[in-house]
Design an enzyme around this catalytic site. Structure first.
Site, PDB file in Angstrom:
ATOM      1  N   HIS A  66      62.583  51.407  28.862  1.00 57.94           N
ATOM      2  CA  HIS A  66      61.939  51.723  30.152  1.00 57.94           C
ATOM      3  C   HIS A  66      62.967  52.417  31.050  1.00 57.94           C
ATOM      4  CE1 HIS A  66      59.042  50.459  33.560  1.00 57.94           C
ATOM      5  NE2 HIS A  66      60.056  51.053  34.181  1.00 57.94           N
TER       6      HIS A  66
ATOM      7  N   HIS B 109      63.467  55.795  33.830  1.00 56.95           N
ATOM      8  CA  HIS B 109      62.842  56.859  34.621  1.00 56.95           C
ATOM      9  C   HIS B 109      63.617  58.155  34.411  1.00 56.95           C
ATOM     10  CE1 HIS B 109      60.003  54.223  36.745  1.00 56.95           C
ATOM     11  NE2 HIS B 109      60.935  53.315  36.537  1.00 56.95           N
TER      12      HIS B 109
ATOM     13  N   GLY C  29      61.164  56.686  42.137  1.00 60.93           N
ATOM     14  CA  GLY C  29      61.209  56.678  43.601  1.00 60.93           C
ATOM     15  C   GLY C  29      60.265  57.667  44.242  1.00 60.93           C
ATOM     16  N   GLY C  30      60.550  57.993  45.497  1.00 65.11           N
ATOM     17  CA  GLY C  30      59.707  58.883  46.281  1.00 65.11           C
ATOM     18  C   GLY C  30      58.874  58.135  47.316  1.00 65.11           C
ATOM     19  N   GLU C  31      58.898  56.807  47.263  1.00 65.15           N
ATOM     20  CA  GLU C  31      58.029  56.050  48.177  1.00 65.15           C
ATOM     21  C   GLU C  31      58.588  55.978  49.595  1.00 65.15           C
ATOM     22  OE1 GLU C  31      59.030  54.009  45.089  1.00 65.15           O
ATOM     23  OE2 GLU C  31      57.265  52.740  44.879  1.00 65.15           O
TER      24      GLU C  31
ATOM     25  N   LYS D   4      51.669  53.580  29.691  1.00 61.30           N
ATOM     26  CA  LYS D   4      52.196  52.706  30.729  1.00 61.30           C
ATOM     27  C   LYS D   4      51.150  52.512  31.815  1.00 61.30           C
ATOM     28  CE  LYS D   4      55.186  52.062  34.568  1.00 61.30           C
ATOM     29  NZ  LYS D   4      56.177  52.568  35.532  1.00 61.30           N
TER      30      LYS D   4
ATOM     31  N   ARG E 149      51.236  48.666  45.050  1.00 61.45           N
ATOM     32  CA  ARG E 149      51.127  50.129  44.962  1.00 61.45           C
ATOM     33  C   ARG E 149      50.233  50.569  43.815  1.00 61.45           C
ATOM     34  NH1 ARG E 149      57.396  50.362  44.059  1.00 61.45           N
ATOM     35  NH2 ARG E 149      56.633  48.650  42.785  1.00 61.45           N
TER      36      ARG E 149
ATOM     37  N   HIS F 175      53.681  47.443  33.838  1.00 62.60           N
ATOM     38  CA  HIS F 175      54.546  47.068  34.955  1.00 62.60           C
ATOM     39  C   HIS F 175      53.897  45.911  35.696  1.00 62.60           C
ATOM     40  CE1 HIS F 175      56.670  47.767  38.927  1.00 62.60           C
ATOM     41  NE2 HIS F 175      55.519  47.272  39.351  1.00 62.60           N
TER      42      HIS F 175
ATOM     43  N   HIS G 216      59.332  43.719  33.660  1.00 62.41           N
ATOM     44  CA  HIS G 216      59.767  43.074  34.913  1.00 62.41           C
ATOM     45  C   HIS G 216      59.318  41.615  34.902  1.00 62.41           C
ATOM     46  CE1 HIS G 216      60.209  47.252  35.643  1.00 62.41           C
ATOM     47  NE2 HIS G 216      59.054  47.483  36.234  1.00 62.41           N
TER      48      HIS G 216
ATOM     49  N   ARG H 109      60.946  38.877  37.080  1.00 68.90           N
ATOM     50  CA  ARG H 109      60.905  39.136  38.517  1.00 68.90           C
ATOM     51  C   ARG H 109      60.891  37.819  39.301  1.00 68.90           C
ATOM     52  NH1 ARG H 109      58.901  43.267  41.635  1.00 68.90           N
ATOM     53  NH2 ARG H 109      58.255  44.576  39.905  1.00 68.90           N
TER      54      ARG H 109
ATOM     55  N   ASP I 185      65.312  49.781  33.428  1.00 77.13           N
ATOM     56  CA  ASP I 185      64.531  50.359  34.535  1.00 77.13           C
ATOM     57  C   ASP I 185      65.404  51.418  35.227  1.00 77.13           C
ATOM     58  OD1 ASP I 185      62.382  50.830  36.153  1.00 77.13           O
ATOM     59  OD2 ASP I 185      62.520  48.952  37.283  1.00 77.13           O
TER      60      ASP I 185
HETATM   61 ZN   LIG Z   1      60.392  51.198  36.279  1.00 78.99          ZN
END
Ligand SMILES: [Zn+2]
Length: 378
Positions: free
Chosen positions: A58, A60, A65-67, A152, A159, A191, A220, A223, A274
């Site tokens: 996993h 990226h 991001g971008g949030e 995925k 979100r 996720h 995750h 978590r 991640d």
């Molecule tokens: Zn991720």
């Protein structure tokens, strides 16, 4: 020829010489005679451990991001972010942003990483539903595109797309059937967010029947303690789970100890970094003070912490980062040091630090330094 290292395949094999030809391991033996006529290059690694290159299921690779707005989009990953971390196989994912990033861009980046020398796969889909795909269909993507191992998606996250159980079942069925046509697992990589629902939606789909528990690889899972408990329950029913290294190594060690003491089948547990997604940095008062980028190297650090703390023997710890992911995702030639397997080899020094990395037979890292660079790396 990689000479004289202590080979862990992941099982402990002993001091062996490993002969590579092209992209494959062709022979593993004690005191191998180097065929001189072939001009074999001998690399002495006595005193080191020779283990399979790590698999990171996993990452990226396009940047997550971008949030936090357009300035918080993480740039695409560089080859050496992967190789210096001892990783030779990555599986790329789209994150929360499927507006400015696409499955097609992810496929192009995946192909690019392959050309730069590592093994790269990807999941189609993203956080959101309907899924982002290359061909317009999850089923077709999984069936027809070599790089695509599965889909995925995301549940129990503020979100996500608030998918219904029916929609998650349809998505899972598409990935599964695409996998059947393509001769793959068609894994559904889920996720898990921090909302109270946890693994509930996945369990609802399994309860309906038709989609086996082994189709899912939720991530995750460590978590929270509650989620880890739900994950252990999934493994006891034949499922698999993916964990991430925690910011505090003590927490990673404690999560692995919980799995070990809970008697779950540790071969159904994988670890992913991640990596290359955003990490929010908080100040003493809990205020957001900045952004960081998740690193793929947290994987090898977690491995070292698990071994050095005595939580698991080296072989068992190694499986969490190599063979298990190859098995769960169905990656041929990966996750093991064996004759006929891909020559993805990590040489660890006495302190379990990355010394050398061979990806598909090519030396990428030597003495902890990158000797092969990505196209745009200086
Ligand atoms: Zn991720």
């Amino acid at each position: 020829m990689i000479r004289g290292g202590e080979v862990y395949a992941p099982e402990h094999v002993g001091a062996r010489d490993v002969l590579i030809a092209g992209e494959r391991i062709v022979q593993i033996k004690e005191d191998l005679e180097a065929p001189r006529s072939l001009g074999v290059q001998v690399v002495d690694v006595s005193g080191c451990r020779v283990v399979p290159g790590l698999i990171d299921p996993h990452v990226h690779v396009l940047g997550g991001g971008g949030e936090g707005g357009p300035a918080t989009r993480v740039p695409p990953i560089s080859l050496t972010d992967i190789t210096l971390a001892g990783v030779t196989t990555v599986v790329g994912v789209l994150g929360t942003d499927n507006v400015t990033r696409s499955a097609m861009a992810l496929l192009a980046k995946t192909k690019g990483l392959r050309l730069e020398g590592v093994t790269a796969y990807m999941y189609t889909g993203s956080f959101h539903y309907p899924p982002s795909t290359v061909t317009g269909s999850v089923k077709r993507d999984v069936a027809l595109i070599d790089e695509v191992v599965g889909v995925k998606t995301a549940v129990s996250d503020h979100r996500d797309s608030q998918m219904t159980v029916q929609e998650l079942a349809r998505l899972s069925s598409d990935a599964r059937f695409g996998g059947m046509l393509g001769g793959k697992t068609g894994i559904v990589h889920v996720h898990l967010g921090g909302c109270p629902g946890g693994l509930g939606p996945v369990n609802d789909v399994i309860r309906r029947g038709g989609i086996p528990v082994s189709q899912f690889l939720p991530t995750h899972v460590n978590r929270s303690p509650e989620l880890l408990e739900q994950g252990m329950d999934l493994v006891r029913r034949g499922g698999a789970i993916d964990l991430n290294p925690c910011e505090d190594e003590g927490d990673t060690i404690s999560d692995v100890a919980t799995l070990r003491d809970g008697g779950v089948d540790l071969t159904r547990v994988t670890f992913s970094s991640d990596g290359n997604g955003t990490l929010c940095r908080f100040g003493e008062e809990g205020e957001l003070v900045g952004y960081g980028v998740g690193k793929v190297s947290t994987l090898v650090e977690a491995f070292r912490a698990i071994v050095e703390s005595g939580t698991l023997p080296l072989t068992d710890a190694l499986r969490l980062f190599t063979g298990n992911a190859a098995e769960v995702l169905g990656l041929p030639g990966k996750g093991q040091i064996g004759e006929g397997m891909d020559a993805d080899i990590l040489v660890l020094d006495g302190d379990l630090k990355v010394d050398k990395v061979f990806a598909l037979g090519r030396l990428m890292v030597d003495g902890g330094r990158a000797v092969a660079k990505g196209t745009f790396e200086p």
